[in-house]
Design an enzyme around this catalytic site. Structure first.
Site, mmCIF file in Angstrom:
data_model
loop_
_atom_site.group_PDB
_atom_site.id
_atom_site.type_symbol
_atom_site.label_atom_id
_atom_site.label_comp_id
_atom_site.label_asym_id
_atom_site.label_seq_id
_atom_site.Cartn_x
_atom_site.Cartn_y
_atom_site.Cartn_z
ATOM 1 N N CYS A 119 -39.217 22.343 17.577
ATOM 2 C CA CYS A 119 -38.958 21.678 18.867
ATOM 3 C C CYS A 119 -37.673 22.162 19.539
ATOM 4 C CB CYS A 119 -38.938 20.167 18.690
ATOM 5 S SG CYS A 119 -40.403 19.527 17.874
ATOM 6 N N HIS A 252 -35.182 17.305 24.392
ATOM 7 C CA HIS A 252 -36.525 17.458 23.828
ATOM 8 C C HIS A 252 -37.263 16.131 23.953
ATOM 9 C CE1 HIS A 252 -39.899 18.105 21.347
ATOM 10 N NE2 HIS A 252 -39.448 17.390 20.330
ATOM 11 N N ASN A 282 -45.221 14.641 22.793
ATOM 12 C CA ASN A 282 -44.292 15.633 22.249
ATOM 13 C C ASN A 282 -45.011 16.975 22.156
ATOM 14 O OD1 ASN A 282 -42.631 17.232 20.682
ATOM 15 N ND2 ASN A 282 -42.182 15.645 19.177
#
Ligand code: ACO
Length: 325
Positions: A119, A252, A282
């Site tokens: 990520c 993020h 996500n």
């Protein structure tokens, strides 16, 4: 003359139609897995995600996002001399997804490679491309974050499968006499590898290990909030600025509670945080460039604004890039 790099175009791409929590809950219920819109929204802020069809690959999503970024920059594929693609879900073991994007765009000859920092991948890719441009190795770089995380989800694990989605975001980073990227900082601590991982591989024609994502959610949460705070401060200080001069924070997009805690710790008002996790879930390395493109296209991010992008994820990895748009 000193050379810097600047963001001159952004683009993104999401596959198919959004799948809302209720639809996902119904699909999971058919396999005996219980979840609900209430649980997902309360714990994560996620309301929907996009899931790539079985024939859609990470490099295809990346190529669409890259085309849109090139259009926004007013450039052709042939102008690109570097492709850095962040992903943990490449189409194949090799060639890299970056090489497949290069082939699809028709930009043969330029350097192309993948970056794997989960990520944090997009922030790692931006820092890498910025350094190559400043060193004189490239003038027009495509920097892409693209994922098909749905492929590595265990759809019988309700603690993880509701959290992720697929998508891609891209920017064109261009050599410039004026600084665009003001500072970047990258970190990793491999001693935390076990809290978030997909510990599988292809070997001898078989899958070895465990090919699905596993996560200790609470451990990830605690670490993420701490490092997103520290790396934001470190990066802003490296640029010689104050936190108060940040116009937009793009962390993020893992969980709306992480986003809110980060902004609060940094003393930034919630309206200066770009939030897309509700719409995209996500998307790992794609989450920051997807959010950046959304806020550029809806007019929130404007030329001259200071945008602080932050990544955190498996590895454990984290980092930040501060850009003047
Ligand atoms: N639907 C309904 N119930 C669920 C679900 C679900 N989808 N998932 C878990 N539960 C249940 C659990 O079984 C547990 O039930 P029990 O108390 O009867 O045992 C209960 O909910 C609480 O489970 P926890 O895992 O303790 O829930 P928590 O409050 O920690 O929330 C979450 C889980 C959302 C994952 C949270 O830990 C979190 O946000 N962590 C951050 C990690 C993250 O966002 N990761 C994304 C990838 S990492 C990254 O991108 C950096």
């Amino acid at each position: 003359m000193t050379v810097y790099s600047r963001i001159v175009g952004t683009g993104s791409y999401l596959p198919g139609e959004p799948v809302d929590n209720e639809t996902l809950a119904r699909r999971l219920a058919a396999d005996g897995i219980e979840t609900s819109d209430e649980w997902i929204v309360a714990r994560t802020g996620i309301r929907q995600r996009y899931l790539a069809g079985p024939d859609v690959t990470t490099s295809q999503l990346a190529t669409e996002a890259a085309r849109r970024a090139l259009d926004a920059a007013g450039l052709q594929a042939g102008d690109i001399d570097l492709i850095v693609l962040a992903t943990s879900t490449p189409d194949w073991v090799f060639p890299s997804a970056a090489c497949l994007v290069q082939k699809a765009l028709g930009a043969p000859g330029c350097a192309a490679f993948d970056v794997q920092a989960v990520c944090s991948g997009f922030v790692y890719a931006m820092a890498t491309a910025d350094a190559l441009i400043r060193a004189g190795n490239a003038r027009n770089a495509l920097v892409i974050g693209a994922e098909t995380f749905s492929r590595i989800l265990d759809w019988s694990d309700r603690g993880t499968c509701v959290l992720f989605g697929d998508g891609a975001g891209a920017v064109v980073l261009q050599a410039s006499p004026e600084p665009g990227i003001l500072a970047s900082r990258l970190h990793a601590d491999g001693s935390h590898e076990s809290i978030l991982r997909t510990a599988g591989n292809v070997s001898g024609g078989n899958i070895t290990g465990h090919p699905f994502l596993t996560m200790d959610g609470q451990a990830v949460f605690k670490l993420a909030v701490g490092v997103l705070d520290s790396v934001a401060r470190e990066t802003v200080a490296a640029a010689g600025l104050e936190l108060g001069s940040i116009d937009w924070l793009i962390p993020h997009q893992a969980n709306v509670r992480i986003l809110k805690s980060t902004a609060k710790k940094l003393g930034l008002p919630p309206e200066r945080v770009v939030v897309t996790v509700d719409r995209h879930a996500n998307t790992s390395a794609a989450s920051v460039p997807l959010a950046l493109d959304a806020a550029v296209r809806d007019g929130r991010i404007r030329p001259g604004h200071h945008v602080l992008m932050e990544g955190v994820g498996g590895g454990f990895t984290w980092g930040a890039v501060l850009a003047r748009m």
